[in-house]
Design a protein around this motif. Structure first.
Motif, short mmCIF file in Angstrom:
data_model
loop_
_atom_site.label_atom_id
_atom_site.label_comp_id
_atom_site.label_asym_id
_atom_site.label_seq_id
_atom_site.Cartn_x
_atom_site.Cartn_y
_atom_site.Cartn_z
N THR A 6 -10.57 -6.59 -14.81
CA THR A 6 -9.26 -6.77 -14.19
C THR A 6 -9.27 -6.11 -12.82
OG1 THR A 6 -8.30 -4.69 -15.01
CG2 THR A 6 -8.19 -6.63 -16.47
N TRP A 7 -8.31 -6.51 -11.98
CA TRP A 7 -8.20 -5.88 -10.66
C TRP A 7 -7.91 -4.40 -10.82
CZ3 TRP A 7 -4.43 -3.18 -7.99
CH2 TRP A 7 -4.66 -3.00 -6.62
N GLU A 8 -7.07 -4.05 -11.76
CA GLU A 8 -6.69 -2.66 -11.98
C GLU A 8 -7.91 -1.82 -12.33
OE1 GLU A 8 -3.89 0.50 -12.29
OE2 GLU A 8 -3.49 -1.57 -11.71
N TRP A 36 0.82 -1.19 0.00
CA TRP A 36 0.00 0.00 0.00
C TRP A 36 0.86 1.25 0.00
CZ3 TRP A 36 -4.27 -0.80 -1.90
CH2 TRP A 36 -5.23 -1.68 -1.43
N LYS A 37 0.38 2.25 -0.70
CA LYS A 37 0.97 3.58 -0.64
C LYS A 37 0.05 4.46 0.22
CE LYS A 37 2.93 3.06 -5.27
NZ LYS A 37 2.50 1.65 -5.37
N LYS A 38 0.62 5.42 0.88
CA LYS A 38 -0.19 6.25 1.79
C LYS A 38 -1.30 6.99 1.05
CE LYS A 38 3.10 6.78 5.57
NZ LYS A 38 3.82 7.69 6.48
N GLU A 39 -1.07 7.34 -0.20
CA GLU A 39 -2.11 8.02 -0.96
C GLU A 39 -3.31 7.10 -1.19
OE1 GLU A 39 -2.83 10.28 -5.25
OE2 GLU A 39 -0.81 9.71 -4.64
N GLN A 40 -3.03 5.80 -1.43
CA GLN A 40 -4.12 4.84 -1.58
C GLN A 40 -4.90 4.71 -0.28
OE1 GLN A 40 -1.44 1.71 -2.82
NE2 GLN A 40 -2.41 1.60 -4.85
N LEU A 41 -4.18 4.53 0.83
CA LEU A 41 -4.83 4.38 2.12
C LEU A 41 -5.64 5.62 2.48
CD1 LEU A 41 -1.86 2.71 4.03
CD2 LEU A 41 -3.99 1.59 3.34
N LYS A 42 -5.12 6.79 2.13
CA LYS A 42 -5.84 8.05 2.37
C LYS A 42 -7.17 8.04 1.64
CE LYS A 42 -5.16 13.08 2.03
NZ LYS A 42 -6.17 13.42 0.98
N ASN A 43 -7.17 7.55 0.40
CA ASN A 43 -8.42 7.46 -0.35
C ASN A 43 -9.40 6.50 0.31
OD1 ASN A 43 -7.38 9.24 -2.19
ND2 ASN A 43 -7.34 7.81 -3.91
N HIS A 44 -8.88 5.39 0.83
CA HIS A 44 -9.76 4.40 1.46
C HIS A 44 -10.53 5.01 2.63
CE1 HIS A 44 -6.69 1.08 0.11
NE2 HIS A 44 -7.26 1.70 -0.91
N GLY A 100 -6.64 0.55 -9.52
CA GLY A 100 -5.28 0.30 -9.08
C GLY A 100 -5.09 0.43 -7.58
N GLY A 101 -6.17 0.19 -6.82
CA GLY A 101 -6.11 0.30 -5.37
C GLY A 101 -6.42 1.67 -4.82
N TYR A 102 -6.65 2.65 -5.71
CA TYR A 102 -6.95 4.02 -5.26
C TYR A 102 -8.44 4.26 -5.04
CZ TYR A 102 -2.13 5.41 -6.22
OH TYR A 102 -0.74 5.52 -6.21
N ILE A 103 -9.29 3.38 -5.52
CA ILE A 103 -10.76 3.38 -5.42
C ILE A 103 -11.41 4.73 -5.72
CG2 ILE A 103 -10.67 1.42 -3.83
CD1 ILE A 103 -11.77 3.34 -1.63
N ARG A 104 -10.83 5.52 -6.63
CA ARG A 104 -11.47 6.77 -7.02
C ARG A 104 -12.74 6.51 -7.81
NH1 ARG A 104 -5.61 8.82 -8.93
NH2 ARG A 104 -5.85 6.74 -9.84
N ASN A 105 -12.93 5.24 -8.23
CA ASN A 105 -14.15 4.84 -8.94
C ASN A 105 -15.20 4.26 -7.98
OD1 ASN A 105 -12.69 2.56 -8.32
ND2 ASN A 105 -12.83 1.63 -10.36
N HIS A 106 -15.03 4.45 -6.68
CA HIS A 106 -16.02 4.02 -5.69
C HIS A 106 -17.39 4.59 -6.04
CE1 HIS A 106 -18.09 3.43 -1.88
NE2 HIS A 106 -18.22 4.73 -1.76
N GLN A 107 -18.42 3.73 -6.01
CA GLN A 107 -19.78 4.14 -6.38
C GLN A 107 -20.68 4.05 -5.13
OE1 GLN A 107 -19.75 1.13 -9.65
NE2 GLN A 107 -20.40 2.83 -10.94
N PRO A 108 -20.97 5.16 -4.49
CA PRO A 108 -21.73 5.15 -3.24
C PRO A 108 -23.07 4.45 -3.34
CG PRO A 108 -20.73 7.30 -3.58
CD PRO A 108 -20.54 6.53 -4.86
N ASP A 109 -23.66 4.43 -4.54
CA ASP A 109 -24.96 3.76 -4.71
C ASP A 109 -24.81 2.38 -5.33
OD1 ASP A 109 -24.11 4.63 -7.18
OD2 ASP A 109 -26.09 5.33 -7.84
N GLY A 110 -23.61 1.79 -5.24
CA GLY A 110 -23.37 0.48 -5.83
C GLY A 110 -24.19 -0.62 -5.15
N ASN A 111 -24.33 -1.74 -5.86
CA ASN A 111 -25.12 -2.86 -5.32
C ASN A 111 -24.27 -3.94 -4.68
OD1 ASN A 111 -23.93 -4.13 -7.51
ND2 ASN A 111 -25.86 -4.59 -8.59
N SER A 112 -22.94 -3.82 -4.79
CA SER A 112 -22.06 -4.89 -4.32
C SER A 112 -20.83 -4.32 -3.63
CB SER A 112 -21.61 -5.78 -5.49
OG SER A 112 -22.73 -6.37 -6.14
#
Length: 221
Positions: A92-94, A48-56, A99-111
């Motif tokens: 893909t995982w990427e 993990w990079k701190k920038e990724q963890l910060k996004n989490h 790539g672990g940054y989850i900037r594509n997180h979807q707050p209204d996602g179903n899963s």
């Protein structure tokens, strides 16, 4: 936010354990866990990079969990929300985790999608991985989501790839003919194989394949 206090057994001795949301002050410990879990020949780029963890912790703190044993960081599990379409499961995982940054997180996602799970080697006999997984199931139920899903490495596949397709290898695991350290573990946690995804992650042992594994919310039809 999430916090669960309980006991695990270390050679029959009860040991205090906590699963909670990780925070900024935990970042160094989380990276240390990954350093121990993925030593050479794994590349440090995998940690993990701190920038990724910060996004989490900023984008979806509910999906940022860590486990402590007697106050020491023992492992972590990270997930985010996506819109999963069963009729179009390949990815893909990427792509799915940014790539672990989850900037594509979807707050209204179903899963709830598993980005990563990691347990310090010295704590792997205590069932911490299964405890983290069960905590994520509780988050699925709490949010009324359809499922927890994610790709599982198949590190034993390289030993069988000359005689088995990845699909046949996965089927043999389900039948109990083969034991795979990751897929068999995920099945023991209640995860069910959906399909094999090729070119999921650069992973020589798995021949770049992964088994897409899900846990369906039992409270939803």
């Amino acid at each position: 936010m999430y916090r669960k206090e309980f006991y695990v057994l270390d050679r029959k001795m009860p040991v205090s354990a906590v699963i909670r949301n990780y925070k900024t002050e935990d970042f160094d410990d989380l990276i240390a866990v990954q350093r121990e879990s993925f030593p050479p020949p794994f590349s440090p780029d995998l940690w993990w990079k701190k920038e990724q963890l910060k996004n989490h912790v900023e984008l979806f703190p509910e999906g940022a969990l860590c486990a402590e044993i007697n106050g020491r960081m023992a492992g972590s599990m990270t997930a985010h929300l996506i819109h999963f379409q069963p009729d179009d499961p390949d990815h893909t995982w990427e792509e799915v985790t940014d790539g672990g940054y989850i900037r594509n997180h979807q707050p209204d996602g179903n899963s709830l999608y598993v980005v990563d799970i990691c347990v310090r080697p010295s704590y792997r006999k205590l069932g911490i991985g299964k405890c983290l997984m069960n905590s994520m199931y509780e988050i699925v139920v709490h949010h009324g989501l359809e499922r927890l899903i994610g790709g599982g490495r198949m590190p034993g596949y390289h030993e069988k790839c000359s005689s088995h397709t990845p699909e046949a290898y996965l089927e043999s695991i389900v039948k109990g003919e083969f034991h795979d350290p990751v897929i068999t573990f995920l099945m023991s946690c209640g995860r069910v194989p959906v399909k094999v995804v090729e070119n999921y992650l650069e992973d020589e042992e798995s021949r770049n394949c992964a088994a897409l594994m899900e846990w369906r919310n039992p409270f939803l039809e």
